[in-house]
Design an enzyme around this catalytic site. Sequence first.
Site, PDB file in Angstrom:
ATOM      1  CE  LYS A  13     -34.379   9.916  13.238  1.00 23.65           C
ATOM      2  NZ  LYS A  13     -33.990  10.000  14.660  1.00 23.65           N
ATOM      3  NE  ARG A  88     -38.029   4.845  15.541  1.00 25.29           N
ATOM      4  CZ  ARG A  88     -38.353   6.108  15.345  1.00 25.29           C
ATOM      5  NH1 ARG A  88     -38.754   6.530  14.196  1.00 25.29           N
ATOM      6  NH2 ARG A  88     -38.237   6.966  16.331  1.00 25.29           N
ATOM      7  NE  ARG A 127     -37.268  16.068  20.349  1.00 27.49           N
ATOM      8  CZ  ARG A 127     -36.952  15.092  19.503  1.00 27.49           C
ATOM      9  NH1 ARG A 127     -35.968  15.248  18.644  1.00 27.49           N
ATOM     10  NH2 ARG A 127     -37.596  13.946  19.520  1.00 27.49           N
ATOM     11  NE  ARG A 161     -41.782  13.523  19.666  1.00 28.48           N
ATOM     12  CZ  ARG A 161     -40.918  12.835  18.932  1.00 28.48           C
ATOM     13  NH1 ARG A 161     -40.313  13.414  17.909  1.00 28.48           N
ATOM     14  NH2 ARG A 161     -40.651  11.583  19.212  1.00 28.48           N
ATOM     15  NE  ARG A 172     -38.435   8.858  21.814  1.00 29.45           N
ATOM     16  CZ  ARG A 172     -38.414  10.187  21.742  1.00 29.45           C
ATOM     17  NH1 ARG A 172     -38.593  10.912  22.840  1.00 29.45           N
ATOM     18  NH2 ARG A 172     -38.239  10.785  20.598  1.00 29.45           N
TER      19      ARG A 172
HETATM   20  P1  AMP Z   1     -40.082   9.889  16.162  1.00 30.29           P
HETATM   21  O1  AMP Z   1     -40.902  11.118  15.979  1.00 30.29           O
HETATM   22  O2  AMP Z   1     -39.451   9.426  14.868  1.00 30.29           O
HETATM   23  O3  AMP Z   1     -39.099   9.991  17.298  1.00 30.29           O
HETATM   24  O4  AMP Z   1     -41.114   8.719  16.556  1.00 30.29           O
HETATM   25  C1  AMP Z   1     -41.858   8.775  17.757  1.00 30.29           C
HETATM   26  C2  AMP Z   1     -42.398   7.389  18.100  1.00 30.29           C
HETATM   27  O5  AMP Z   1     -43.255   6.943  17.039  1.00 30.29           O
HETATM   28  C3  AMP Z   1     -41.364   6.300  18.233  1.00 30.29           C
HETATM   29  O6  AMP Z   1     -40.768   6.260  19.519  1.00 30.29           O
HETATM   30  C4  AMP Z   1     -42.199   5.047  17.935  1.00 30.29           C
HETATM   31  O7  AMP Z   1     -43.006   4.685  19.031  1.00 30.29           O
HETATM   32  C5  AMP Z   1     -43.114   5.541  16.830  1.00 30.29           C
HETATM   33  N1  AMP Z   1     -42.533   5.346  15.480  1.00 30.29           N
HETATM   34  C6  AMP Z   1     -42.165   6.303  14.580  1.00 30.29           C
HETATM   35  N2  AMP Z   1     -41.670   5.759  13.456  1.00 30.29           N
HETATM   36  C7  AMP Z   1     -41.722   4.413  13.648  1.00 30.29           C
HETATM   37  C8  AMP Z   1     -41.337   3.282  12.864  1.00 30.29           C
HETATM   38  N3  AMP Z   1     -40.801   3.431  11.637  1.00 30.29           N
HETATM   39  N4  AMP Z   1     -41.544   2.043  13.393  1.00 30.29           N
HETATM   40  C9  AMP Z   1     -42.073   1.873  14.608  1.00 30.29           C
HETATM   41  N5  AMP Z   1     -42.453   2.884  15.401  1.00 30.29           N
HETATM   42  C10 AMP Z   1     -42.276   4.149  14.936  1.00 30.29           C
END
Ligand code: AMP
Length: 219
Positions: A13, A88, A127, A161, A172
């Site tokens: 994404k 989400r 990554r 990360r 996740r």
């Molecule tokens: P991402 O970078 O999108 O993989 O997000 C990393 C982490 O941030 C996720 O595993 C969640 O803990 C948190 N997170 C990001 N976006 C959301 C969302 N829309 N709702 C809840 N938690 C989020």
Amino acid sequence: MKLILLGPPGAGKGTQAKRLQDRYGVVQISTGDMLRAEVSAGSEVGLQAKAVMEAGQLVSDDILIRMLAGRIERADCAPGFILDGFPRTVPQAQALDAMLTSKSMQIDMVVELKVDDAALTDRIAGRYTCKACGAGYHDEFQKPVIAGVCDKCGGTAFVRRADDNRETVGARLAAYHAQTAPILPHYAAQGKLREVDGMADIDAVTVELTALLDTLVAA
Ligand code: AMP
């Protein structure tokens, strides 16, 4: 253009959103990036979110909905945006609909990047990004042309990360299937959902996505 990119962690994404924002002149809004910035800044939201993110779970809907509402108010969103990582959960999707309706706006398209779970752990565990410009790389699948030097900006410092490790990926993915995948019928019912094969290589995915999005631009 108002687009949502949906798909499990590691589906591509963020990589695709960065390419699409350049092509269509719209901004990528990554709620994960926003939360990581809050964690780095040591803000109250960051303090609440840190442990949840490191465990691979979802941060509360309240926090995310407030954060997103503030973000789409900003002037750079006027030409459009690509949501990466939001919504989400079903309550987040419902809140987004209400937020946009109150501004006489709506989501134009929702694209699901479909990827097998088995491929995701390797994608995520390898990554990393350039510390200076955020360009994304992978130990195996997307190396910089010159080892240790960012292709985009020449930077030599890279970051990984905290949640991109094999232990957290399982949690996740479980969160994705339990809490995020139920959003798909919400957008299918609105006739907005499209699918793209996220297992294809990065350029092929971009070609498929732009073919879909060009239909919006032409409309
Ligand atoms: P991402 O970078 O999108 O993989 O997000 C990393 C982490 O941030 C996720 O595993 C969640 O803990 C948190 N997170 C990001 N976006 C959301 C969302 N829309 N709702 C809840 N938690 C989020």
